[in-house]
Design an enzyme around this catalytic site. Structure first.
Site, short mmCIF file in Angstrom:
data_model
loop_
_atom_site.label_atom_id
_atom_site.label_comp_id
_atom_site.label_asym_id
_atom_site.label_seq_id
_atom_site.Cartn_x
_atom_site.Cartn_y
_atom_site.Cartn_z
N ASP A 111 -3.68 -7.41 -7.51
CA ASP A 111 -5.15 -7.77 -7.83
C ASP A 111 -5.49 -7.10 -9.31
OD1 ASP A 111 -6.39 -8.45 -5.25
OD2 ASP A 111 -5.84 -6.32 -4.57
N HIS A 162 0.58 -1.30 0.35
CA HIS A 162 0.14 -0.17 -0.18
C HIS A 162 1.00 0.85 0.33
CE1 HIS A 162 -2.95 -2.73 2.07
NE2 HIS A 162 -3.74 -2.17 0.69
#
Ligand code: PAF
Length: 307
Positions: free
Chosen positions: A175, A60
């Site tokens: 993802d 992140h």
């Protein structure tokens, strides 16, 4: 299909473009958010959005770093979106670590944290919520095992785009199916923003960083790198000229089982459409999902074959 771009590749050496002087704003209401977004738009700053579900790890933080490099003002959202969890999935167990996340974002130079409650995002509840759904792409692979999951993702990301009005939006390529689905939504609904895909950050043994890694027992953690190793072996076979994709998927599953993992799927796909790869396709994505106990992990590798 929008044109393919080189992903942002994390590096340990890149420094952020701007000096960060102000402290990070922390906002949990739509009214508060609208106010700061209005201020940013009036001042003409380029807004970068990093949507997350929190429990932030180095992956992140690479998104924040990428955002700081190309946007003038960076907002990170933390929202564990109930709409993208199916019945029996880990919505309640999903790690919520807001205080630690806030500190990590502040250190990373994020300008604003938006962390709404579900009642702000879904004031009327989920029953009557309008659904934003990208057809076909969301039904295969992870969509097959998690019905409705991608509708939950696209619906909340659509809301976040409307609320934060980003010029740039940053998503992790771990993802990859999610990335392509959101990219299609952006193109089809003509959101005036650019999407930036940021390359997967891995542990030293190759395991892709994920909030769900924290569910693994020590034994499962030691087995988990077999997921990435298997993907790399498939890649090596393809690069050596093997085009028997069905057989490669099957042997990859056997390899995962032998390593103690339970494969959900392994799929060698066209990297743009995620349809089964044909021997003539040159841009490929190898996608896989496995279970370790109840924990479901995903990973992928993308490769371009020479003509
Ligand atoms: O990738 C995630 O963390 C989530 O799916 C996202 C994009 C923040 C939407 O809830």
């Amino acid at each position: 299909m929008p044109s393919r771009k080189e992903p942002f590749r994390p590096s340990n050496t890149g420094s952020s473009k701007r000096l960060k002087i102000d402290t990070m704003q922390s906002i949990d209401t739509l009214t508060g958010l609208k106010q700061v977004i209005r201020e940013q738009r009036v001042s003409g700053r380029r807004i970068g959005l990093v949507p997350t579900m929190g429990n932030l790890h180095s992956g992140h933080l690479e998104l924040i770093k990428a955002a700081r490099l190309s946007a003038d003002w960076v907002v990170c959202s933390i929202f564990v979106n109930p709409m993208q969890f199916g019945a029996g999935e880990d919505l309640d167990a999903y790690p919520r670590t807001l205080d630690a996340d806030r500190e990590r974002l502040e250190t990373a130079g994020c300008d604003c944290l938006f962390h709404p409650a579900a009642s702000e995002v879904y004031p009327q509840g989920l029953e009557t919520q309008t659904i934003v759904s990208v057809p076909r792409l969301g039904l295969e692979h992870c969509g097959r095992s998690r019905p409705g999951h991608f509708d939950g993702v696209t619906t909340v990301v659509c809301k976040l785009f409307n609320l934060c009005q980003p010029d740039l939006a940053f998503f992790g390529l771990k993802d990859y199916q999610q990335y392509l689905i959101i990219q299609k939504m952006v193109a089809d609904l003509q959101f005036p923003l650019e999407m930036i895909g940021v390359e997967t950050v891995r542990e030293a043994d190759g395991l892709a960083m994920s909030s769900r890694n924290s569910y693994l027992t020590p034994d499962q953690r030691s087995q988990a790198p077999a997921l990435y190793q298997t993907l790399m072996q498939v890649r090596t076979q393809i690069e050596a000229g093997n085009r028997q994709y069905g057989a490669l998927e099957e042997s990859a599953k056997q390899h995962l089982i032998a390593a103690g993992l339970t494969p959900d799927y392994v799929a060698i796909c066209n990297g743009d459409t995620l349809l089964p790869a044909r021997p003539t396709d040159s841009f490929l994505a190898i996608l896989a999902a496995v279970f370790l106990g109840k924990t479901r992990l995903i990973d992928n590798i993308r490769l371009t074959l020479p003509d």
